[in-house]
Scaffold this active site. Structure first.
Site, PDB file in Angstrom:
ATOM      1  N   GLU A   1     -11.182  -3.832  -0.046  1.00 28.52           N
ATOM      2  CA  GLU A   1      -9.900  -3.865   0.663  1.00 28.52           C
ATOM      3  C   GLU A   1      -8.768  -3.841  -0.360  1.00 28.52           C
ATOM      4  O   GLU A   1      -8.943  -4.295  -1.499  1.00 28.52           O
ATOM      5  CB  GLU A   1      -9.885  -5.135   1.527  1.00 28.52           C
ATOM      6  CG  GLU A   1      -8.587  -5.512   2.183  1.00 28.52           C
ATOM      7  CD  GLU A   1      -8.119  -4.560   3.260  1.00 28.52           C
ATOM      8  OE1 GLU A   1      -8.071  -3.341   2.996  1.00 28.52           O
ATOM      9  OE2 GLU A   1      -7.752  -5.033   4.349  1.00 28.52           O
ATOM     10  N   ASP A   2      -7.612  -3.326   0.045  1.00 25.19           N
ATOM     11  CA  ASP A   2      -6.477  -3.304  -0.877  1.00 25.19           C
ATOM     12  C   ASP A   2      -5.861  -4.690  -1.060  1.00 25.19           C
ATOM     13  O   ASP A   2      -5.690  -5.161  -2.172  1.00 25.19           O
ATOM     14  CB  ASP A   2      -5.412  -2.275  -0.439  1.00 25.19           C
ATOM     15  CG  ASP A   2      -4.943  -2.446   1.006  1.00 25.19           C
ATOM     16  OD1 ASP A   2      -5.457  -3.337   1.716  1.00 25.19           O
ATOM     17  OD2 ASP A   2      -4.058  -1.686   1.428  1.00 25.19           O
TER      18      ASP A   2
ATOM     19  N   ASP B   1      -3.954 -10.402   3.407  1.00 23.64           N
ATOM     20  CA  ASP B   1      -2.714 -11.068   3.808  1.00 23.64           C
ATOM     21  C   ASP B   1      -3.093 -12.221   4.738  1.00 23.64           C
ATOM     22  O   ASP B   1      -3.473 -13.285   4.272  1.00 23.64           O
ATOM     23  CB  ASP B   1      -1.806 -10.013   4.464  1.00 23.64           C
ATOM     24  CG  ASP B   1      -0.405 -10.531   4.741  1.00 23.64           C
ATOM     25  OD1 ASP B   1      -0.092 -11.677   4.372  1.00 23.64           O
ATOM     26  OD2 ASP B   1       0.407  -9.796   5.341  1.00 23.64           O
TER      27      ASP B   1
ATOM     28  N   LYS C   1      -3.141 -12.546  -1.286  1.00 18.71           N
ATOM     29  CA  LYS C   1      -1.889 -13.320  -1.200  1.00 18.71           C
ATOM     30  C   LYS C   1      -2.140 -14.820  -1.104  1.00 18.71           C
ATOM     31  O   LYS C   1      -1.191 -15.613  -1.183  1.00 18.71           O
ATOM     32  CB  LYS C   1      -1.056 -12.837  -0.004  1.00 18.71           C
ATOM     33  CG  LYS C   1      -0.401 -11.479  -0.253  1.00 18.71           C
ATOM     34  CD  LYS C   1       0.663 -11.143   0.777  1.00 18.71           C
ATOM     35  CE  LYS C   1       1.337  -9.821   0.428  1.00 18.71           C
ATOM     36  NZ  LYS C   1       2.244  -9.347   1.499  1.00 18.71           N
TER      37      LYS C   1
ATOM     38  N   PHE D   1       6.457  -7.839  -0.447  1.00 17.47           N
ATOM     39  CA  PHE D   1       5.815  -6.653   0.108  1.00 17.47           C
ATOM     40  C   PHE D   1       5.505  -5.691  -1.031  1.00 17.47           C
ATOM     41  O   PHE D   1       6.391  -5.262  -1.756  1.00 17.47           O
ATOM     42  CB  PHE D   1       6.671  -5.976   1.176  1.00 17.47           C
ATOM     43  CG  PHE D   1       5.853  -5.023   1.998  1.00 17.47           C
ATOM     44  CD1 PHE D   1       5.078  -5.483   3.054  1.00 17.47           C
ATOM     45  CD2 PHE D   1       5.794  -3.663   1.668  1.00 17.47           C
ATOM     46  CE1 PHE D   1       4.274  -4.621   3.787  1.00 17.47           C
ATOM     47  CE2 PHE D   1       4.989  -2.799   2.398  1.00 17.47           C
ATOM     48  CZ  PHE D   1       4.234  -3.276   3.457  1.00 17.47           C
TER      49      PHE D   1
ATOM     50  N   ASP E   1       0.794   1.096   1.063  1.00 22.27           N
ATOM     51  CA  ASP E   1       1.908   1.902   1.562  1.00 22.27           C
ATOM     52  C   ASP E   1       2.989   1.065   2.216  1.00 22.27           C
ATOM     53  O   ASP E   1       2.791  -0.086   2.596  1.00 22.27           O
ATOM     54  CB  ASP E   1       1.402   2.890   2.610  1.00 22.27           C
ATOM     55  CG  ASP E   1       1.077   2.202   3.934  1.00 22.27           C
ATOM     56  OD1 ASP E   1       0.259   1.258   3.924  1.00 22.27           O
ATOM     57  OD2 ASP E   1       1.657   2.575   4.968  1.00 22.27           O
TER      58      ASP E   1
ATOM     59  N   ARG F   1       1.695   5.437  -1.583  1.00 25.31           N
ATOM     60  CA  ARG F   1       0.273   5.186  -1.847  1.00 25.31           C
ATOM     61  C   ARG F   1      -0.158   5.745  -3.204  1.00 25.31           C
ATOM     62  O   ARG F   1      -1.108   5.263  -3.803  1.00 25.31           O
ATOM     63  CB  ARG F   1      -0.605   5.833  -0.758  1.00 25.31           C
ATOM     64  CG  ARG F   1      -0.531   5.168   0.597  1.00 25.31           C
ATOM     65  CD  ARG F   1      -1.714   5.603   1.456  1.00 25.31           C
ATOM     66  NE  ARG F   1      -1.529   5.302   2.878  1.00 25.31           N
ATOM     67  CZ  ARG F   1      -1.823   4.141   3.445  1.00 25.31           C
ATOM     68  NH1 ARG F   1      -2.296   3.149   2.733  1.00 25.31           N
ATOM     69  NH2 ARG F   1      -1.636   3.964   4.743  1.00 25.31           N
TER      70      ARG F   1
HETATM   71  P1  IMP Z   1      -4.248  -8.903   7.210  1.00 25.78           P
HETATM   72  O1  IMP Z   1      -5.188  -8.529   8.323  1.00 25.78           O
HETATM   73  O2  IMP Z   1      -3.059  -9.696   7.698  1.00 25.78           O
HETATM   74  O3  IMP Z   1      -4.929  -9.594   6.041  1.00 25.78           O
HETATM   75  O4  IMP Z   1      -3.584  -7.559   6.699  1.00 25.78           O
HETATM   76  C1  IMP Z   1      -4.186  -6.756   5.768  1.00 25.78           C
HETATM   77  C2  IMP Z   1      -3.594  -5.367   5.779  1.00 25.78           C
HETATM   78  O5  IMP Z   1      -2.172  -5.399   5.948  1.00 25.78           O
HETATM   79  C3  IMP Z   1      -3.851  -4.698   4.458  1.00 25.78           C
HETATM   80  O6  IMP Z   1      -5.040  -3.956   4.500  1.00 25.78           O
HETATM   81  C4  IMP Z   1      -2.640  -3.816   4.292  1.00 25.78           C
HETATM   82  O7  IMP Z   1      -2.878  -2.559   4.892  1.00 25.78           O
HETATM   83  C5  IMP Z   1      -1.546  -4.525   5.043  1.00 25.78           C
HETATM   84  N1  IMP Z   1      -0.688  -5.308   4.136  1.00 25.78           N
HETATM   85  C6  IMP Z   1      -0.603  -6.649   4.039  1.00 25.78           C
HETATM   86  N2  IMP Z   1       0.284  -7.018   3.089  1.00 25.78           N
HETATM   87  C7  IMP Z   1       0.771  -5.864   2.556  1.00 25.78           C
HETATM   88  C8  IMP Z   1       1.720  -5.567   1.509  1.00 25.78           C
HETATM   89  O8  IMP Z   1       2.322  -6.437   0.827  1.00 25.78           O
HETATM   90  N3  IMP Z   1       1.936  -4.249   1.257  1.00 25.78           N
HETATM   91  C9  IMP Z   1       1.311  -3.247   1.923  1.00 25.78           C
HETATM   92  N4  IMP Z   1       0.421  -3.475   2.907  1.00 25.78           N
HETATM   93  C10 IMP Z   1       0.149  -4.779   3.221  1.00 25.78           C
HETATM   94 MG    MG Z   2      -1.487  -0.572   5.387  1.00 23.84          MG
END
Ligand code: IMP
Ligand code: MG
Length: 182
Positions: A107-108, A111, A139, A160, A167, A173
């Site tokens: 995963e990138d 969050d 994070k 962010f 992205d 990206r």
């Molecule tokens: P989560 O389900 O809240 O953990 O969200 C994860 C997804 O939200 C990641 O795979 C990203 O695509 C997007 N995301 C969360 N934080 C960021 C950020 O700081 N920059 C870009 N995308 C983010």
């Molecule tokens: Mg995204």
């Protein structure tokens, strides 16, 4: 703000470079070594979560010194505005069988952890030999994820972030570094 004439930025200001190319390359090499050591035997399937992981995954797998296969997942989350956390479904499901294999989900950024938590539930029932997560960025605010992220590139600031796969409305990206957006 960074002083840059980077034509990739379309004139938009990024606040600062959080992780530059050298830092990311060095960390990918270390993670590759960690992953190589962690999986001495068995089939390893590296599953990239699209689209955000595509750059990181490409660099990471080239640092893993063992046989492996690569596939991808596309997840779609519904009802972003609601409190529901159950609305993640697979838009593209890997062709490959997961049963009996070591699965490493890439995963990138983690969050809230909601997406990964749901994916872990979906994948676990398919009987993998092991199921772990590797995230470029974490994070450290994930309250929804009830599974340790085994391999983490960097702890991320609560800003962010864009670039290296991440992205903002599909822009940025392709930046070779991770920057925070103003
Ligand atoms: P989560 O389900 O809240 O953990 O969200 C994860 C997804 O939200 C990641 O795979 C990203 O695509 C997007 N995301 C969360 N934080 C960021 C950020 O700081 N920059 C870009 N995308 C983010
Ligand atoms: Mg995204």
């Amino acid at each position: 703000m960074i002083e840059t004439n980077d034509p990739r930025l379309m004139g938009r200001a990024v606040e600062r470079i959080a992780f530059d190319e050298t830092a990311i390359r060095d960390r990918a090499r270390e993670l590759g070594a960690e992953i190589t050591a962690a999986y001495p035997d068995g089939e390893l399937l590296v599953l990239g979560l699209l689209k955000g992981s595509f750059v990181f995954l490409a660099d990471l797998v080239r640092q893993i010194q063992r046989p492996l296969h690569v596939d991808f997942l596309v997840a779609s989350s519904y009802g972003e505005a609601t409190v529901s956390s159950g609305n993640v479904r697979l838009v593209y499901d890997p062709e490959t069988k997961l049963e009996g294999k070591h699965i490493l989900l890439v995963e990138d950024i983690v969050d809230s952890g909601r997406t990964l938590q749901k994916l872990m539930e979906l994948l676990r029932v398919r009987g993998p030999r092991s199921l772990e997560i590797c995230a470029l960025l974490h994070k450290r605010i994930a309250t929804e994820l009830h599974h340790e992220v085994r391999f983490v590139g960097f702890d991320a600031p609560s800003e962010f972030l864009v670039g290296y796969g991440l992205d903002h409305a599909e822009d940025f990206r392709h930046l070779p570094y991770v920057a925070s957006l103003r």
